[in-house]
Design a protein around this motif. Sequence first.
Motif, PDB file in Angstrom:
ATOM      1  N   MET A   1       0.853  -1.174   0.000  1.00  0.00           N
ATOM      2  CA  MET A   1       0.000   0.000   0.000  1.00  0.00           C
ATOM      3  C   MET A   1       0.898   1.236   0.000  1.00  0.00           C
ATOM      4  SD  MET A   1      -3.156   0.858   2.606  1.00  0.00           S
ATOM      5  CE  MET A   1      -3.940  -0.699   2.340  1.00  0.00           C
ATOM      6  N   ASN A   2       0.636   2.176  -0.908  1.00  0.00           N
ATOM      7  CA  ASN A   2       1.496   3.356  -0.963  1.00  0.00           C
ATOM      8  C   ASN A   2       1.036   4.424   0.036  1.00  0.00           C
ATOM      9  OD1 ASN A   2      -0.387   5.222  -2.126  1.00  0.00           O
ATOM     10  ND2 ASN A   2      -0.050   4.292  -4.117  1.00  0.00           N
ATOM     11  N   THR A   3       1.893   5.405   0.237  1.00  0.00           N
ATOM     12  CA  THR A   3       1.665   6.435   1.244  1.00  0.00           C
ATOM     13  C   THR A   3       0.386   7.222   0.988  1.00  0.00           C
ATOM     14  OG1 THR A   3       4.043   6.594   1.569  1.00  0.00           O
ATOM     15  CG2 THR A   3       2.729   8.413   2.386  1.00  0.00           C
ATOM     16  N   GLN A   4       0.118   7.588  -0.253  1.00  0.00           N
ATOM     17  CA  GLN A   4      -1.077   8.373  -0.572  1.00  0.00           C
ATOM     18  C   GLN A   4      -2.362   7.587  -0.287  1.00  0.00           C
ATOM     19  OE1 GLN A   4      -1.363  11.668  -1.230  1.00  0.00           O
ATOM     20  NE2 GLN A   4       0.799  11.578  -0.669  1.00  0.00           N
ATOM     21  N   THR A   5      -2.324   6.285  -0.511  1.00  0.00           N
ATOM     22  CA  THR A   5      -3.489   5.444  -0.222  1.00  0.00           C
ATOM     23  C   THR A   5      -3.767   5.433   1.276  1.00  0.00           C
ATOM     24  OG1 THR A   5      -3.047   4.068  -2.151  1.00  0.00           O
ATOM     25  CG2 THR A   5      -4.448   3.114  -0.435  1.00  0.00           C
ATOM     26  N   VAL A   6      -2.718   5.279   2.085  1.00  0.00           N
ATOM     27  CA  VAL A   6      -2.884   5.278   3.548  1.00  0.00           C
ATOM     28  C   VAL A   6      -3.365   6.645   4.016  1.00  0.00           C
ATOM     29  CG1 VAL A   6      -1.711   4.990   5.763  1.00  0.00           C
ATOM     30  CG2 VAL A   6      -1.168   3.452   3.868  1.00  0.00           C
ATOM     31  N   LEU A   7      -2.811   7.704   3.450  1.00  0.00           N
ATOM     32  CA  LEU A   7      -3.219   9.059   3.802  1.00  0.00           C
ATOM     33  C   LEU A   7      -4.722   9.247   3.572  1.00  0.00           C
ATOM     34  CD1 LEU A   7      -2.217  11.967   4.579  1.00  0.00           C
ATOM     35  CD2 LEU A   7      -2.046  12.370   2.135  1.00  0.00           C
ATOM     36  N   ARG A   8      -5.192   8.869   2.390  1.00  0.00           N
ATOM     37  CA  ARG A   8      -6.628   8.996   2.083  1.00  0.00           C
ATOM     38  C   ARG A   8      -7.473   8.100   2.994  1.00  0.00           C
ATOM     39  NH1 ARG A   8      -4.432   9.111  -3.050  1.00  0.00           N
ATOM     40  NH2 ARG A   8      -4.955   6.933  -3.429  1.00  0.00           N
ATOM     41  N   LEU A   9      -6.984   6.908   3.285  1.00  0.00           N
ATOM     42  CA  LEU A   9      -7.713   5.992   4.165  1.00  0.00           C
ATOM     43  C   LEU A   9      -7.874   6.591   5.560  1.00  0.00           C
ATOM     44  CD1 LEU A   9      -8.952   3.176   4.760  1.00  0.00           C
ATOM     45  CD2 LEU A   9      -6.653   2.467   5.403  1.00  0.00           C
ATOM     46  N   LEU A  10      -6.795   7.125   6.129  1.00  0.00           N
ATOM     47  CA  LEU A  10      -6.873   7.694   7.474  1.00  0.00           C
ATOM     48  C   LEU A  10      -7.764   8.938   7.511  1.00  0.00           C
ATOM     49  CD1 LEU A  10      -3.192   7.190   8.644  1.00  0.00           C
ATOM     50  CD2 LEU A  10      -5.216   5.952   9.434  1.00  0.00           C
ATOM     51  N   GLN A  11      -7.703   9.765   6.475  1.00  0.00           N
ATOM     52  CA  GLN A  11      -8.603  10.924   6.415  1.00  0.00           C
ATOM     53  C   GLN A  11     -10.059  10.478   6.317  1.00  0.00           C
ATOM     54  OE1 GLN A  11      -6.640  12.818   3.081  1.00  0.00           O
ATOM     55  NE2 GLN A  11      -5.765  14.389   4.409  1.00  0.00           N
ATOM     56  N   SER A  12     -10.295   9.402   5.592  1.00  0.00           N
ATOM     57  CA  SER A  12     -11.639   8.841   5.474  1.00  0.00           C
ATOM     58  C   SER A  12     -12.117   8.278   6.814  1.00  0.00           C
ATOM     59  CB  SER A  12     -11.646   7.758   4.399  1.00  0.00           C
ATOM     60  OG  SER A  12     -12.893   7.122   4.341  1.00  0.00           O
ATOM     61  N   VAL A  13     -11.221   7.644   7.549  1.00  0.00           N
ATOM     62  CA  VAL A  13     -11.564   7.116   8.878  1.00  0.00           C
ATOM     63  C   VAL A  13     -12.019   8.266   9.778  1.00  0.00           C
ATOM     64  CG1 VAL A  13     -10.564   6.129  10.989  1.00  0.00           C
ATOM     65  CG2 VAL A  13     -10.146   5.031   8.783  1.00  0.00           C
ATOM     66  N   GLN A  14     -11.275   9.373   9.771  1.00  0.00           N
ATOM     67  CA  GLN A  14     -11.660  10.527  10.580  1.00  0.00           C
ATOM     68  C   GLN A  14     -13.047  11.031  10.177  1.00  0.00           C
ATOM     69  OE1 GLN A  14      -9.871  14.371   9.862  1.00  0.00           O
ATOM     70  NE2 GLN A  14      -9.869  14.850  12.051  1.00  0.00           N
ATOM     71  N   GLU A  15     -13.256  11.180   8.889  1.00  0.00           N
ATOM     72  CA  GLU A  15     -14.543  11.680   8.389  1.00  0.00           C
ATOM     73  C   GLU A  15     -15.692  10.752   8.772  1.00  0.00           C
ATOM     74  OE1 GLU A  15     -17.188  14.213   6.863  1.00  0.00           O
ATOM     75  OE2 GLU A  15     -15.038  14.637   6.982  1.00  0.00           O
ATOM     76  N   ASN A  16     -15.494   9.449   8.601  1.00  0.00           N
ATOM     77  CA  ASN A  16     -16.551   8.478   8.913  1.00  0.00           C
ATOM     78  C   ASN A  16     -16.892   8.459  10.400  1.00  0.00           C
ATOM     79  OD1 ASN A  16     -16.747   7.773   6.218  1.00  0.00           O
ATOM     80  ND2 ASN A  16     -15.399   6.000   6.419  1.00  0.00           N
ATOM     81  N   ILE A  17     -15.879   8.553  11.254  1.00  0.00           N
ATOM     82  CA  ILE A  17     -16.131   8.566  12.701  1.00  0.00           C
ATOM     83  C   ILE A  17     -16.905   9.824  13.082  1.00  0.00           C
ATOM     84  CG2 ILE A  17     -15.059   8.745  14.984  1.00  0.00           C
ATOM     85  CD1 ILE A  17     -12.815   6.907  13.855  1.00  0.00           C
ATOM     86  N   CYS A  18     -16.508  10.969  12.539  1.00  0.00           N
ATOM     87  CA  CYS A  18     -17.196  12.223  12.857  1.00  0.00           C
ATOM     88  C   CYS A  18     -18.643  12.204  12.380  1.00  0.00           C
ATOM     89  CB  CYS A  18     -16.437  13.407  12.267  1.00  0.00           C
ATOM     90  SG  CYS A  18     -14.871  13.719  13.119  1.00  0.00           S
ATOM     91  N   THR A  19     -18.867  11.661  11.204  1.00  0.00           N
ATOM     92  CA  THR A  19     -20.239  11.534  10.683  1.00  0.00           C
ATOM     93  C   THR A  19     -21.067  10.641  11.604  1.00  0.00           C
ATOM     94  OG1 THR A  19     -19.523  11.900   8.415  1.00  0.00           O
ATOM     95  CG2 THR A  19     -21.638  10.767   8.716  1.00  0.00           C
ATOM     96  N   ALA A  20     -20.502   9.522  12.024  1.00  0.00           N
ATOM     97  CA  ALA A  20     -21.219   8.594  12.914  1.00  0.00           C
ATOM     98  C   ALA A  20     -21.530   9.252  14.258  1.00  0.00           C
ATOM     99  CB  ALA A  20     -20.407   7.319  13.110  1.00  0.00           C
ATOM    100  N   LEU A  21     -20.597  10.048  14.788  1.00  0.00           N
ATOM    101  CA  LEU A  21     -20.847  10.746  16.051  1.00  0.00           C
ATOM    102  C   LEU A  21     -22.022  11.722  15.900  1.00  0.00           C
ATOM    103  CD1 LEU A  21     -17.180  11.508  17.185  1.00  0.00           C
ATOM    104  CD2 LEU A  21     -18.812   9.994  18.350  1.00  0.00           C
ATOM    105  N   GLU A  22     -22.051  12.461  14.808  1.00  0.00           N
ATOM    106  CA  GLU A  22     -23.148  13.410  14.592  1.00  0.00           C
ATOM    107  C   GLU A  22     -24.482  12.703  14.403  1.00  0.00           C
ATOM    108  OE1 GLU A  22     -20.977  17.336  12.707  1.00  0.00           O
ATOM    109  OE2 GLU A  22     -21.941  15.931  11.322  1.00  0.00           O
ATOM    110  N   VAL A  23     -24.486  11.580  13.708  1.00  0.00           N
ATOM    111  CA  VAL A  23     -25.727  10.807  13.522  1.00  0.00           C
ATOM    112  C   VAL A  23     -26.239  10.330  14.879  1.00  0.00           C
ATOM    113  CG1 VAL A  23     -26.666   8.642  12.621  1.00  0.00           C
ATOM    114  CG2 VAL A  23     -25.304  10.125  11.139  1.00  0.00           C
ATOM    115  N   GLU A  24     -25.352   9.801  15.695  1.00  0.00           N
ATOM    116  CA  GLU A  24     -25.735   9.301  17.019  1.00  0.00           C
ATOM    117  C   GLU A  24     -26.205  10.451  17.916  1.00  0.00           C
ATOM    118  OE1 GLU A  24     -26.637   6.571  19.825  1.00  0.00           O
ATOM    119  OE2 GLU A  24     -25.917   6.105  17.829  1.00  0.00           O
TER     120      GLU A  24
END
Length: 134
Positions: A1-24
Amino acid sequence: MNTQTVLRLLQSVQENICTALEVEEGEARVVADEWQSKLGTGKSRVLKNGAVFEQAGVNFSHVKGRAMPASATAHRPELAGALFEAMGVSLVIHPRNPYVPTSQVHVRFFIAYLGGTAPVRLLVGDSVFVPFYP
């Protein structure tokens, strides 16, 4: 896995967690604060005073440096002095319910660049749940 893929994945993890917190949460919203320093960039995101969560922080950072810190090379001395890149997501969530533990989760991806050889990649993480006894 290249660095840019991991970077996008971690940014997506942050976004998904924040969205889930707001939904809850329903009413309370996550507030973002982007930052930049001489070592890198990041985005701090915080939800405060919600009905479900007293406070929740979900932070992303991406930094680069000229030499791996001594704490990072204690068990890998061959990495001492290597250029490095680090990125990760950390979260701390304090629920209002005293019977639900406070939680902390940290995921970090390190890349050490040792001139002339393939980069060394390390993925580390931990989680802690702190019980509260009223």
